[in-house]
Design an enzyme around this catalytic site. Structure first.
Site, PDB file in Angstrom:
ATOM      1  N   ASP A 179       0.846  -1.135   0.170  1.00 58.30           N
ATOM      2  CA  ASP A 179      -0.012  -0.088  -0.154  1.00 58.30           C
ATOM      3  C   ASP A 179       0.690   1.173  -0.121  1.00 58.30           C
ATOM      4  O   ASP A 179       2.016   1.229  -0.526  1.00 58.30           O
ATOM      5  CB  ASP A 179      -0.987  -0.014   1.326  1.00 58.30           C
ATOM      6  CG  ASP A 179      -2.505   0.557   0.654  1.00 58.30           C
ATOM      7  OD1 ASP A 179      -2.319   2.045   0.749  1.00 58.30           O
ATOM      8  OD2 ASP A 179      -3.192  -0.225   0.704  1.00 58.30           O
ATOM      9  N   HIS A 234      -3.454   6.355   3.137  1.00 58.02           N
ATOM     10  CA  HIS A 234      -4.301   5.172   2.446  1.00 58.02           C
ATOM     11  C   HIS A 234      -3.622   3.840   3.407  1.00 58.02           C
ATOM     12  O   HIS A 234      -4.507   2.719   3.822  1.00 58.02           O
ATOM     13  CB  HIS A 234      -4.442   4.954   1.094  1.00 58.02           C
ATOM     14  CG  HIS A 234      -5.270   3.991   0.501  1.00 58.02           C
ATOM     15  ND1 HIS A 234      -4.691   2.533   0.109  1.00 58.02           N
ATOM     16  CD2 HIS A 234      -6.386   3.739  -0.080  1.00 58.02           C
ATOM     17  CE1 HIS A 234      -5.551   1.890  -0.143  1.00 58.02           C
ATOM     18  NE2 HIS A 234      -6.707   2.708  -0.366  1.00 58.02           N
ATOM     19  N   SER A 399     -11.034  -0.639  -0.834  1.00 55.02           N
ATOM     20  CA  SER A 399      -9.744  -0.754  -0.312  1.00 55.02           C
ATOM     21  C   SER A 399     -10.054  -1.132   1.362  1.00 55.02           C
ATOM     22  O   SER A 399      -9.047  -1.645   1.855  1.00 55.02           O
ATOM     23  CB  SER A 399      -9.111   0.650  -0.220  1.00 55.02           C
ATOM     24  OG  SER A 399      -8.293   0.837  -1.276  1.00 55.02           O
TER      25      SER A 399
END
Length: 562
Positions: A179, A234, A399
Protein backbone atom coordinates in the site's frame (compact mmCIF):
# COMPACT_ATOMS: atom_id res chain seq x y z
CA UNK A 1 -7.78 9.47 -5.84
CA UNK A 2 -7.45 12.28 -3.38
CA UNK A 3 -7.67 12.95 0.34
CA UNK A 4 -10.45 15.28 1.50
CA UNK A 5 -9.06 17.38 4.35
CA UNK A 6 -11.89 19.92 4.56
CA UNK A 7 -15.61 20.06 3.99
CA UNK A 8 -15.02 22.31 0.96
CA UNK A 9 -12.74 19.76 -0.65
CA UNK A 10 -15.22 17.03 0.17
CA UNK A 11 -17.96 18.71 -1.85
CA UNK A 12 -15.59 19.68 -4.64
CA UNK A 13 -14.76 15.99 -4.86
CA UNK A 14 -18.34 15.31 -5.90
CA UNK A 15 -17.66 17.18 -9.14
CA UNK A 16 -14.70 15.02 -10.16
CA UNK A 17 -15.04 12.59 -13.04
CA UNK A 18 -14.96 8.94 -11.90
CA UNK A 19 -11.72 7.03 -12.44
CA UNK A 20 -13.13 4.92 -15.27
CA UNK A 21 -13.57 8.04 -17.44
CA UNK A 22 -9.82 8.67 -17.48
CA UNK A 23 -7.48 7.26 -20.16
CA UNK A 24 -4.92 4.65 -19.19
CA UNK A 25 -1.94 6.30 -17.53
CA UNK A 26 1.62 5.05 -17.61
CA UNK A 27 5.16 6.26 -17.13
CA UNK A 28 6.26 8.39 -20.12
CA UNK A 29 9.89 7.20 -19.92
CA UNK A 30 9.59 3.56 -18.88
CA UNK A 31 8.17 0.23 -19.91
CA UNK A 32 8.44 -3.41 -18.82
CA UNK A 33 9.60 -6.26 -21.00
CA UNK A 34 10.35 -9.92 -20.53
CA UNK A 35 13.02 -11.46 -22.74
CA UNK A 36 12.48 -14.88 -24.23
CA UNK A 37 14.37 -17.71 -22.53
CA UNK A 38 17.49 -19.23 -23.99
CA UNK A 39 19.43 -16.01 -24.62
CA UNK A 40 22.56 -15.35 -22.60
CA UNK A 41 22.45 -12.04 -20.76
CA UNK A 42 25.43 -9.90 -19.88
CA UNK A 43 23.57 -7.61 -17.56
CA UNK A 44 24.32 -5.55 -14.47
CA UNK A 45 21.92 -3.27 -12.63
CA UNK A 46 21.74 0.28 -13.94
CA UNK A 47 23.60 -0.25 -17.24
CA UNK A 48 21.86 0.26 -20.56
CA UNK A 49 23.25 -2.88 -22.25
CA UNK A 50 21.97 -6.42 -21.67
CA UNK A 51 24.35 -8.38 -23.91
CA UNK A 52 21.91 -8.99 -26.78
CA UNK A 53 23.05 -7.03 -29.88
CA UNK A 54 19.59 -6.27 -31.27
CA UNK A 55 18.30 -5.05 -27.89
CA UNK A 56 21.49 -3.13 -27.11
CA UNK A 57 21.37 -1.37 -30.49
CA UNK A 58 17.82 -0.18 -29.79
CA UNK A 59 18.79 0.86 -26.26
CA UNK A 60 21.60 3.02 -27.66
CA UNK A 61 19.58 4.45 -30.54
CA UNK A 62 16.54 5.36 -28.42
CA UNK A 63 18.43 6.68 -25.43
CA UNK A 64 17.95 4.10 -22.69
CA UNK A 65 19.40 5.57 -19.51
CA UNK A 66 19.29 2.39 -17.43
CA UNK A 67 17.96 -1.14 -17.33
CA UNK A 68 17.06 -2.88 -14.09
CA UNK A 69 15.33 -6.04 -12.99
CA UNK A 70 11.72 -5.47 -11.96
CA UNK A 71 11.94 -8.09 -9.19
CA UNK A 72 15.31 -7.92 -7.47
CA UNK A 73 14.48 -10.08 -4.49
CA UNK A 74 15.59 -13.68 -4.09
CA UNK A 75 13.65 -16.31 -2.12
CA UNK A 76 14.80 -17.04 1.41
CA UNK A 77 13.93 -20.69 0.88
CA UNK A 78 13.14 -22.58 -2.33
CA UNK A 79 9.78 -21.55 -3.82
CA UNK A 80 7.63 -23.41 -6.30
CA UNK A 81 7.19 -22.26 -9.89
CA UNK A 82 9.19 -19.06 -9.50
CA UNK A 83 9.48 -17.32 -12.87
CA UNK A 84 12.95 -16.48 -14.12
CA UNK A 85 12.71 -12.83 -13.12
CA UNK A 86 16.22 -12.15 -14.42
CA UNK A 87 14.50 -11.80 -17.81
CA UNK A 88 11.85 -9.36 -16.50
CA UNK A 89 13.34 -5.90 -17.04
CA UNK A 90 12.37 -2.26 -16.63
CA UNK A 91 13.79 0.05 -19.32
CA UNK A 92 14.16 3.69 -18.34
CA UNK A 93 14.78 6.25 -21.12
CA UNK A 94 16.59 9.58 -20.94
CA UNK A 95 13.51 11.49 -22.11
CA UNK A 96 9.82 10.97 -22.82
CA UNK A 97 9.07 8.44 -25.56
CA UNK A 98 6.14 7.18 -27.60
CA UNK A 99 5.75 4.17 -25.34
CA UNK A 100 3.51 2.04 -27.57
CA UNK A 101 5.61 2.66 -30.69
CA UNK A 102 8.82 1.92 -28.79
CA UNK A 103 7.42 -1.32 -27.39
CA UNK A 104 6.63 -2.47 -30.93
CA UNK A 105 10.23 -1.82 -31.97
CA UNK A 106 11.48 -4.14 -29.23
CA UNK A 107 8.88 -6.80 -30.00
CA UNK A 108 10.04 -6.77 -33.64
CA UNK A 109 13.46 -8.07 -32.57
CA UNK A 110 11.92 -11.48 -31.85
CA UNK A 111 13.76 -11.59 -28.54
CA UNK A 112 10.95 -10.28 -26.37
CA UNK A 113 8.30 -12.54 -24.81
CA UNK A 114 6.03 -9.63 -23.86
CA UNK A 115 6.32 -5.89 -23.31
CA UNK A 116 3.89 -3.45 -21.71
CA UNK A 117 3.74 0.13 -20.44
CA UNK A 118 4.56 0.73 -16.79
CA UNK A 119 0.93 1.42 -15.94
CA UNK A 120 -0.26 3.54 -13.04
CA UNK A 121 -2.93 2.27 -10.64
CA UNK A 122 -4.47 3.77 -7.53
CA UNK A 123 -5.42 2.91 -4.01
CA UNK A 124 -9.08 1.99 -3.68
CA UNK A 125 -10.18 4.19 -0.78
CA UNK A 126 -10.84 7.88 -0.05
CA UNK A 127 -10.56 9.70 3.26
CA UNK A 128 -12.93 12.12 5.02
CA UNK A 129 -13.41 13.64 8.51
CA UNK A 130 -16.03 13.07 11.22
CA UNK A 131 -16.54 14.27 14.81
CA UNK A 132 -14.83 12.49 17.69
CA UNK A 133 -16.63 9.51 19.19
CA UNK A 134 -15.89 6.36 21.17
CA UNK A 135 -13.50 3.98 19.40
CA UNK A 136 -14.52 0.36 19.21
CA UNK A 137 -18.16 1.36 18.90
CA UNK A 138 -17.16 3.09 15.69
CA UNK A 139 -16.04 -0.21 14.18
CA UNK A 140 -19.45 -1.20 12.92
CA UNK A 141 -17.79 -3.51 10.41
CA UNK A 142 -16.70 -5.76 13.29
CA UNK A 143 -19.81 -5.35 15.45
CA UNK A 144 -22.86 -3.49 14.16
CA UNK A 145 -25.42 -2.82 16.88
CA UNK A 146 -27.58 -0.71 14.59
CA UNK A 147 -26.62 2.67 16.08
CA UNK A 148 -23.70 3.83 13.89
CA UNK A 149 -25.96 5.82 11.55
CA UNK A 150 -29.59 5.98 10.48
CA UNK A 151 -29.09 3.25 7.88
CA UNK A 152 -27.38 0.78 10.22
CA UNK A 153 -28.86 -2.66 10.64
CA UNK A 154 -27.87 -4.63 13.72
CA UNK A 155 -25.86 -7.66 12.68
CA UNK A 156 -24.68 -6.21 9.36
CA UNK A 157 -21.07 -6.99 10.27
CA UNK A 158 -18.48 -9.78 9.99
CA UNK A 159 -19.17 -11.35 13.44
CA UNK A 160 -15.69 -10.55 14.68
CA UNK A 161 -16.31 -10.79 18.43
CA UNK A 162 -17.40 -14.40 18.04
CA UNK A 163 -14.46 -15.08 15.71
CA UNK A 164 -11.94 -13.83 18.28
CA UNK A 165 -13.15 -16.57 20.59
CA UNK A 166 -11.69 -19.04 18.06
CA UNK A 167 -8.50 -17.24 16.98
CA UNK A 168 -6.65 -13.99 17.60
CA UNK A 169 -3.64 -14.60 15.40
CA UNK A 170 -0.35 -16.44 15.16
CA UNK A 171 2.96 -14.53 15.54
CA UNK A 172 4.64 -16.96 13.13
CA UNK A 173 2.43 -15.79 10.24
CA UNK A 174 3.44 -12.85 8.05
CA UNK A 175 0.82 -10.72 6.32
CA UNK A 176 2.20 -8.34 3.70
CA UNK A 177 0.37 -5.05 3.23
CA UNK A 178 1.23 -3.58 -0.18
CA UNK A 179 0.00 0.00 0.00
CA UNK A 180 1.19 3.57 0.68
CA UNK A 181 3.17 2.42 3.70
CA UNK A 182 2.22 2.81 7.36
CA UNK A 183 2.96 5.03 10.33
CA UNK A 184 5.77 2.78 11.52
CA UNK A 185 5.93 4.32 15.02
CA UNK A 186 2.21 4.02 15.76
CA UNK A 187 1.49 2.34 19.12
CA UNK A 188 -1.28 0.34 17.49
CA UNK A 189 1.41 -1.40 15.42
CA UNK A 190 3.93 -1.73 18.26
CA UNK A 191 5.59 -5.14 18.25
CA UNK A 192 3.76 -6.13 15.09
CA UNK A 193 6.00 -4.99 12.24
CA UNK A 194 7.90 -7.70 10.40
CA UNK A 195 11.64 -7.36 10.77
CA UNK A 196 14.23 -8.87 8.46
CA UNK A 197 16.38 -10.70 10.99
CA UNK A 198 18.99 -11.50 8.35
CA UNK A 199 19.80 -7.82 7.84
CA UNK A 200 22.12 -5.80 10.11
CA UNK A 201 20.42 -2.44 10.71
CA UNK A 202 22.11 0.66 9.39
CA UNK A 203 25.37 -0.79 8.12
CA UNK A 204 24.74 0.20 4.51
CA UNK A 205 25.16 -3.36 3.24
CA UNK A 206 22.95 -6.01 1.72
CA UNK A 207 23.77 -8.56 4.43
CA UNK A 208 21.36 -11.26 3.27
CA UNK A 209 22.15 -10.71 -0.44
CA UNK A 210 18.47 -10.35 -1.30
CA UNK A 211 18.92 -7.31 -3.54
CA UNK A 212 17.98 -4.66 -0.94
CA UNK A 213 20.30 -2.73 1.37
CA UNK A 214 19.22 -2.46 5.03
CA UNK A 215 15.68 -3.68 4.36
CA UNK A 216 15.10 -4.25 8.07
CA UNK A 217 11.46 -3.12 7.84
CA UNK A 218 10.78 -4.35 4.28
CA UNK A 219 10.95 -1.79 1.45
CA UNK A 220 9.61 1.41 -0.07
CA UNK A 221 9.27 0.51 -3.75
CA UNK A 222 7.90 3.95 -4.63
CA UNK A 223 11.05 5.77 -3.47
CA UNK A 224 13.45 2.82 -3.60
CA UNK A 225 14.55 3.08 0.00
CA UNK A 226 14.29 1.08 3.22
CA UNK A 227 11.72 3.22 5.08
CA UNK A 228 8.17 2.25 3.99
CA UNK A 229 6.60 5.19 5.83
CA UNK A 230 3.16 6.44 4.87
CA UNK A 231 3.00 9.88 3.25
CA UNK A 232 -0.62 9.64 2.12
CA UNK A 233 -2.78 7.89 4.72
CA UNK A 234 -4.34 5.07 2.71
CA UNK A 235 -1.82 2.49 3.89
CA UNK A 236 -2.05 3.40 7.58
CA UNK A 237 -5.82 2.94 7.48
CA UNK A 238 -5.54 -0.39 5.66
CA UNK A 239 -2.74 -1.64 7.94
CA UNK A 240 -4.79 -0.84 11.01
CA UNK A 241 -7.83 -2.71 9.69
CA UNK A 242 -5.70 -5.83 9.26
CA UNK A 243 -3.36 -5.67 12.21
CA UNK A 244 -3.96 -2.92 14.81
CA UNK A 245 -3.25 -4.32 18.27
CA UNK A 246 -6.45 -5.54 19.88
CA UNK A 247 -7.56 -5.42 23.48
CA UNK A 248 -4.90 -2.83 24.38
CA UNK A 249 -7.18 -0.06 25.68
CA UNK A 250 -6.38 2.41 22.88
CA UNK A 251 -7.62 3.16 19.40
CA UNK A 252 -9.08 0.43 17.28
CA UNK A 253 -8.86 -3.36 17.04
CA UNK A 254 -7.48 -4.96 13.92
CA UNK A 255 -8.86 -8.28 12.75
CA UNK A 256 -5.62 -10.12 13.57
CA UNK A 257 -3.81 -9.22 16.82
CA UNK A 258 -0.63 -11.27 16.64
CA UNK A 259 0.65 -11.78 13.09
CA UNK A 260 3.69 -9.95 11.70
CA UNK A 261 2.78 -7.08 9.37
CA UNK A 262 5.21 -6.67 6.47
CA UNK A 263 4.82 -3.10 5.20
CA UNK A 264 5.65 -2.73 1.50
CA UNK A 265 5.13 0.76 0.08
CA UNK A 266 3.84 0.57 -3.52
CA UNK A 267 1.84 3.83 -3.64
CA UNK A 268 3.21 7.37 -3.58
CA UNK A 269 2.04 10.47 -1.72
CA UNK A 270 -0.77 10.92 -4.26
CA UNK A 271 -2.12 7.36 -3.79
CA UNK A 272 -0.78 6.31 -7.22
CA UNK A 273 1.64 3.55 -8.06
CA UNK A 274 3.37 2.12 -11.11
CA UNK A 275 2.75 -1.53 -11.85
CA UNK A 276 6.48 -2.18 -11.67
CA UNK A 277 6.35 -1.26 -7.97
CA UNK A 278 3.40 -3.61 -7.44
CA UNK A 279 5.08 -6.50 -9.22
CA UNK A 280 8.30 -6.05 -7.29
CA UNK A 281 6.36 -5.85 -4.02
CA UNK A 282 4.59 -9.15 -4.71
CA UNK A 283 7.87 -10.95 -5.39
CA UNK A 284 9.43 -9.44 -2.28
CA UNK A 285 6.53 -10.52 -0.06
CA UNK A 286 6.46 -14.11 -1.36
CA UNK A 287 10.25 -14.45 -1.33
CA UNK A 288 10.40 -13.27 2.30
CA UNK A 289 7.79 -15.59 3.74
CA UNK A 290 4.45 -13.82 3.59
CA UNK A 291 1.43 -16.12 3.87
CA UNK A 292 -1.16 -13.48 2.90
CA UNK A 293 -0.87 -10.31 0.80
CA UNK A 294 -3.32 -7.41 0.87
CA UNK A 295 -3.55 -5.25 -2.26
CA UNK A 296 -6.12 -2.49 -1.80
CA UNK A 297 -5.12 -1.08 -5.16
CA UNK A 298 -6.29 -1.32 -8.74
CA UNK A 299 -5.64 -0.32 -12.31
CA UNK A 300 -7.72 -0.94 -15.40
CA UNK A 301 -4.80 -2.07 -17.59
CA UNK A 302 -4.03 -5.79 -17.85
CA UNK A 303 -0.41 -6.68 -17.12
CA UNK A 304 1.29 -9.96 -17.97
CA UNK A 305 4.08 -9.15 -15.52
CA UNK A 306 1.63 -8.65 -12.65
CA UNK A 307 -0.32 -11.80 -13.53
CA UNK A 308 2.93 -13.75 -13.52
CA UNK A 309 3.72 -12.42 -10.03
CA UNK A 310 0.21 -13.23 -8.76
CA UNK A 311 0.47 -16.76 -10.17
CA UNK A 312 3.82 -17.17 -8.39
CA UNK A 313 2.18 -16.24 -5.10
CA UNK A 314 -0.67 -18.67 -5.73
CA UNK A 315 1.73 -21.51 -6.57
CA UNK A 316 3.36 -21.02 -3.17
CA UNK A 317 0.09 -21.00 -1.20
CA UNK A 318 0.24 -17.24 -0.62
CA UNK A 319 -3.26 -15.74 -0.49
CA UNK A 320 -3.57 -12.44 -2.41
CA UNK A 321 -6.63 -10.37 -1.51
CA UNK A 322 -7.49 -7.45 -3.79
CA UNK A 323 -10.21 -4.81 -3.87
CA UNK A 324 -12.75 -4.49 -6.69
CA UNK A 325 -12.33 -0.64 -6.78
CA UNK A 326 -14.94 2.08 -6.60
CA UNK A 327 -16.27 3.29 -9.96
CA UNK A 328 -19.71 1.65 -9.55
CA UNK A 329 -19.11 -0.24 -12.79
CA UNK A 330 -18.64 -3.79 -13.99
CA UNK A 331 -15.26 -3.07 -15.55
CA UNK A 332 -12.34 -5.19 -14.32
CA UNK A 333 -9.54 -3.71 -12.26
CA UNK A 334 -6.26 -5.51 -11.68
CA UNK A 335 -5.06 -7.34 -9.63
CA UNK A 336 -8.62 -8.18 -8.49
CA UNK A 337 -9.59 -9.47 -11.94
CA UNK A 338 -6.82 -12.08 -12.08
CA UNK A 339 -8.14 -15.58 -11.41
CA UNK A 340 -5.65 -16.28 -8.62
CA UNK A 341 -6.61 -13.36 -6.37
CA UNK A 342 -9.54 -13.19 -3.96
CA UNK A 343 -11.58 -10.20 -5.13
CA UNK A 344 -13.57 -8.22 -2.57
CA UNK A 345 -16.38 -5.70 -2.94
CA UNK A 346 -17.80 -3.40 -0.26
CA UNK A 347 -21.04 -3.10 1.69
CA UNK A 348 -22.46 -0.36 3.88
CA UNK A 349 -23.92 -0.28 7.38
CA UNK A 350 -27.20 -1.70 6.02
CA UNK A 351 -25.53 -4.71 4.34
CA UNK A 352 -26.28 -3.30 0.89
CA UNK A 353 -23.59 -2.84 -1.74
CA UNK A 354 -21.87 0.47 -1.03
CA UNK A 355 -23.15 2.69 -3.85
CA UNK A 356 -22.37 5.45 -3.36
CA UNK A 357 -19.55 5.75 -0.86
CA UNK A 358 -19.84 8.77 1.42
CA UNK A 359 -17.26 10.79 -0.53
CA UNK A 360 -18.79 10.87 -4.05
CA UNK A 361 -22.32 10.36 -5.35
CA UNK A 362 -21.01 8.74 -8.53
CA UNK A 363 -18.91 6.17 -6.67
CA UNK A 364 -19.79 2.62 -5.73
CA UNK A 365 -18.40 -0.83 -5.16
CA UNK A 366 -17.50 -2.40 -8.48
CA UNK A 367 -19.02 -5.70 -9.56
CA UNK A 368 -18.46 -8.41 -12.12
CA UNK A 369 -17.83 -12.04 -12.87
CA UNK A 370 -14.54 -12.08 -10.94
CA UNK A 371 -15.91 -11.04 -7.52
CA UNK A 372 -15.57 -13.59 -4.69
CA UNK A 373 -17.36 -11.93 -1.78
CA UNK A 374 -18.03 -8.58 -0.11
CA UNK A 375 -17.19 -7.03 3.26
CA UNK A 376 -18.00 -3.76 5.03
CA UNK A 377 -16.20 -0.83 3.41
CA UNK A 378 -17.94 2.51 3.98
CA UNK A 379 -17.30 4.89 6.90
CA UNK A 380 -14.34 2.88 8.17
CA UNK A 381 -12.34 4.57 10.94
CA UNK A 382 -8.66 3.83 11.30
CA UNK A 383 -5.13 4.92 11.99
CA UNK A 384 -3.72 8.26 10.83
CA UNK A 385 -0.43 8.57 8.96
CA UNK A 386 0.68 11.78 10.70
CA UNK A 387 -0.37 11.34 14.33
CA UNK A 388 -0.44 8.71 17.05
CA UNK A 389 -3.34 10.48 18.74
CA UNK A 390 -5.76 11.24 15.89
CA UNK A 391 -8.39 8.51 15.70
CA UNK A 392 -10.87 10.61 13.71
CA UNK A 393 -9.63 9.58 10.27
CA UNK A 394 -12.37 7.83 8.31
CA UNK A 395 -12.17 6.19 4.90
CA UNK A 396 -14.51 4.48 2.48
CA UNK A 397 -13.93 2.13 -0.45
CA UNK A 398 -13.36 -1.45 -1.41
CA UNK A 399 -9.85 -0.74 -0.10
CA UNK A 400 -11.35 -0.91 3.37
CA UNK A 401 -13.32 -4.08 2.66
CA UNK A 402 -10.38 -6.10 1.33
CA UNK A 403 -8.27 -5.90 4.55
CA UNK A 404 -11.14 -7.36 6.56
CA UNK A 405 -10.96 -10.43 4.33
CA UNK A 406 -7.16 -10.34 4.52
CA UNK A 407 -7.32 -10.31 8.31
CA UNK A 408 -9.61 -13.33 8.39
CA UNK A 409 -7.40 -15.16 5.87
CA UNK A 410 -4.42 -14.42 8.13
CA UNK A 411 -6.27 -15.87 11.12
CA UNK A 412 -7.02 -18.96 9.00
CA UNK A 413 -3.34 -19.29 8.10
CA UNK A 414 -2.53 -18.98 11.78
CA UNK A 415 -4.74 -21.94 12.58
CA UNK A 416 -3.58 -24.02 9.60
CA UNK A 417 -0.37 -22.60 8.06
CA UNK A 418 -0.32 -25.13 5.23
CA UNK A 419 -3.82 -24.37 3.99
CA UNK A 420 -3.81 -23.63 0.25
CA UNK A 421 -5.27 -20.59 -1.47
CA UNK A 422 -8.25 -22.34 -3.01
CA UNK A 423 -9.26 -23.86 0.31
CA UNK A 424 -9.15 -20.40 1.88
CA UNK A 425 -11.24 -19.03 -1.00
CA UNK A 426 -13.77 -21.86 -0.82
CA UNK A 427 -14.22 -21.55 2.94
CA UNK A 428 -14.65 -17.77 2.75
CA UNK A 429 -17.24 -18.17 0.01
CA UNK A 430 -19.02 -21.16 1.55
CA UNK A 431 -19.45 -19.38 4.90
CA UNK A 432 -20.36 -15.91 3.62
CA UNK A 433 -23.81 -14.59 4.54
CA UNK A 434 -25.91 -14.70 1.39
CA UNK A 435 -29.03 -12.66 0.55
CA UNK A 436 -28.42 -9.99 3.19
CA UNK A 437 -28.32 -7.04 0.78
CA UNK A 438 -30.53 -5.48 -1.87
CA UNK A 439 -32.82 -8.29 -3.10
CA UNK A 440 -32.54 -6.96 -6.65
CA UNK A 441 -28.78 -7.57 -6.59
CA UNK A 442 -28.07 -10.09 -3.80
CA UNK A 443 -29.59 -13.12 -5.50
CA UNK A 444 -29.56 -16.66 -4.05
CA UNK A 445 -26.09 -18.16 -4.43
CA UNK A 446 -23.27 -16.34 -6.18
CA UNK A 447 -24.05 -13.14 -8.05
CA UNK A 448 -21.99 -10.42 -9.72
CA UNK A 449 -22.74 -7.78 -7.06
CA UNK A 450 -22.11 -9.63 -3.79
CA UNK A 451 -20.22 -12.68 -4.98
CA UNK A 452 -20.91 -15.45 -2.49
CA UNK A 453 -22.16 -12.96 0.11
CA UNK A 454 -20.87 -10.83 2.98
CA UNK A 455 -17.83 -12.05 4.92
CA UNK A 456 -18.62 -13.95 8.14
CA UNK A 457 -15.39 -14.34 10.11
CA UNK A 458 -16.86 -16.59 12.79
CA UNK A 459 -18.38 -19.08 10.37
CA UNK A 460 -15.16 -19.20 8.33
CA UNK A 461 -12.97 -19.96 11.35
CA UNK A 462 -15.50 -22.39 12.80
CA UNK A 463 -15.69 -24.33 9.55
CA UNK A 464 -11.91 -24.40 9.28
CA UNK A 465 -11.51 -25.83 12.77
CA UNK A 466 -14.21 -28.42 12.05
CA UNK A 467 -12.83 -29.63 8.73
CA UNK A 468 -9.34 -28.90 7.52
CA UNK A 469 -7.75 -28.81 10.96
CA UNK A 470 -8.93 -32.27 12.10
CA UNK A 471 -5.83 -33.93 13.52
CA UNK A 472 -4.76 -37.33 12.33
CA UNK A 473 -4.68 -39.91 15.15
CA UNK A 474 -1.09 -40.74 16.04
CA UNK A 475 -1.65 -44.47 15.95
CA UNK A 476 -4.35 -45.86 13.71
CA UNK A 477 -4.81 -48.51 11.08
CA UNK A 478 -5.02 -45.91 8.28
CA UNK A 479 -4.02 -42.37 7.41
CA UNK A 480 -6.65 -40.43 5.47
CA UNK A 481 -6.68 -36.99 3.87
CA UNK A 482 -9.30 -35.26 1.72
CA UNK A 483 -8.24 -32.92 -1.09
CA UNK A 484 -9.41 -30.40 -2.08
CA UNK A 485 -11.26 -29.56 1.10
CA UNK A 486 -13.58 -27.76 0.54
CA UNK A 487 -14.54 -28.99 -2.90
CA UNK A 488 -16.86 -27.01 -5.12
CA UNK A 489 -20.20 -28.53 -5.99
CA UNK A 490 -19.60 -30.81 -8.97
CA UNK A 491 -15.85 -30.95 -8.36
CA UNK A 492 -14.28 -34.37 -7.75
CA UNK A 493 -12.48 -34.47 -4.42
CA UNK A 494 -10.14 -37.32 -3.56
CA UNK A 495 -9.71 -39.45 -0.47
CA UNK A 496 -5.99 -40.17 -0.05
CA UNK A 497 -5.61 -43.35 2.03
CA UNK A 498 -2.51 -45.13 3.32
CA UNK A 499 -2.71 -48.50 5.07
CA UNK A 500 -0.09 -51.02 6.27
CA UNK A 501 -1.32 -53.81 4.00
CA UNK A 502 -3.97 -54.25 1.26
CA UNK A 503 -7.47 -54.93 2.56
CA UNK A 504 -11.17 -54.58 1.80
CA UNK A 505 -13.28 -51.91 3.51
CA UNK A 506 -16.71 -50.37 3.30
CA UNK A 507 -16.83 -46.73 2.19
CA UNK A 508 -19.79 -44.61 3.34
CA UNK A 509 -20.50 -40.89 3.05
CA UNK A 510 -22.89 -39.21 5.48
CA UNK A 511 -24.18 -35.64 5.33
CA UNK A 512 -24.51 -33.25 8.27
CA UNK A 513 -28.07 -34.36 9.03
CA UNK A 514 -27.03 -38.00 9.40
CA UNK A 515 -28.34 -39.10 6.00
CA UNK A 516 -26.30 -41.69 4.12
CA UNK A 517 -25.36 -40.29 0.71
CA UNK A 518 -23.12 -43.01 -0.70
CA UNK A 519 -21.99 -46.55 0.09
CA UNK A 520 -19.67 -49.05 -1.59
CA UNK A 521 -17.04 -51.75 -1.01
CA UNK A 522 -13.42 -50.96 -1.80
CA UNK A 523 -10.15 -52.80 -2.15
CA UNK A 524 -7.42 -50.64 -0.59
CA UNK A 525 -3.84 -50.91 -1.68
CA UNK A 526 -1.15 -49.62 0.62
CA UNK A 527 -1.64 -46.21 -0.99
CA UNK A 528 -5.01 -45.52 -2.63
CA UNK A 529 -6.67 -42.43 -4.09
CA UNK A 530 -10.44 -42.76 -3.97
CA UNK A 531 -12.69 -40.29 -5.84
CA UNK A 532 -15.50 -38.86 -3.74
CA UNK A 533 -18.69 -38.99 -5.80
CA UNK A 534 -19.67 -35.76 -7.50
CA UNK A 535 -23.13 -34.33 -7.02
CA UNK A 536 -23.14 -34.25 -3.23
CA UNK A 537 -25.20 -31.38 -1.82
CA UNK A 538 -23.43 -28.34 -0.36
CA UNK A 539 -22.43 -28.61 3.30
CA UNK A 540 -20.45 -30.76 5.71
CA UNK A 541 -20.02 -34.47 5.07
CA UNK A 542 -18.24 -37.41 6.67
CA UNK A 543 -16.27 -39.99 4.70
CA UNK A 544 -16.09 -43.21 6.73
CA UNK A 545 -13.90 -46.24 6.02
CA UNK A 546 -14.65 -49.40 8.04
CA UNK A 547 -12.84 -52.74 8.05
CA UNK A 548 -14.60 -56.09 8.33
CA UNK A 549 -13.23 -56.28 11.89
CA UNK A 550 -15.12 -53.09 12.77
CA UNK A 551 -12.19 -50.63 12.84
CA UNK A 552 -13.26 -47.29 11.39
CA UNK A 553 -11.78 -43.93 10.52
CA UNK A 554 -13.63 -40.83 9.32
CA UNK A 555 -12.77 -37.46 7.83
CA UNK A 556 -14.94 -34.37 7.60
CA UNK A 557 -15.02 -32.46 4.34
CA UNK A 558 -16.96 -29.58 2.91
CA UNK A 559 -18.74 -29.29 -0.40
CA UNK A 560 -18.93 -25.60 -1.27
CA UNK A 561 -22.02 -23.92 -2.60
CA UNK A 562 -20.43 -22.55 -5.76
Amino acid sequence: MQKNYTLLLFFLGLLLQPAFAQPERYHPREFILQLKPGHGLDFSEGRSAVGLPAIDALNKELGVAAVRQVARSTPRVPRRHRPDTRRLLLLRFEQDIDVVHTINLYLATGLVEFAEPNYIGQGGGVEGLTPNDSFFSRQWSLKNDGTFDVESIAGADIKMEEAWELAQGNPDIIVAILDSGARLSHPELAGRLWRNSAEVPGNGQDDDQNGYVDDVLAWDFANDDNVPADDHGHGSNVSGIVAANGNNAIGYAGVDWRSQAMICKILDENNNGFYSWWVEGIYYAVDHGASVINMSVGGTAYSSAMKQAIDYAHANNVVVVACMMNTNQGIPFYPAAYANTIAVGATGTDDRRAAPFFWDESSGSNYGAHIDLVAPGNYIYGLDESSDLNYNSIWGGTSQAAPLVTGVATLMKGLEPGIDVETVRNILRATADDQVGDPAEDLPGWDIYYGAGRLNAFRALELLTNTVSVEQPRQTWARVDVYPNPARSGETAMLDVQVEYPQEVSFVIWDNSGRQRFSSRLRLDQHSRIPIPAGLPPGLHWAVLRTDEGKAISRKFLVGRY
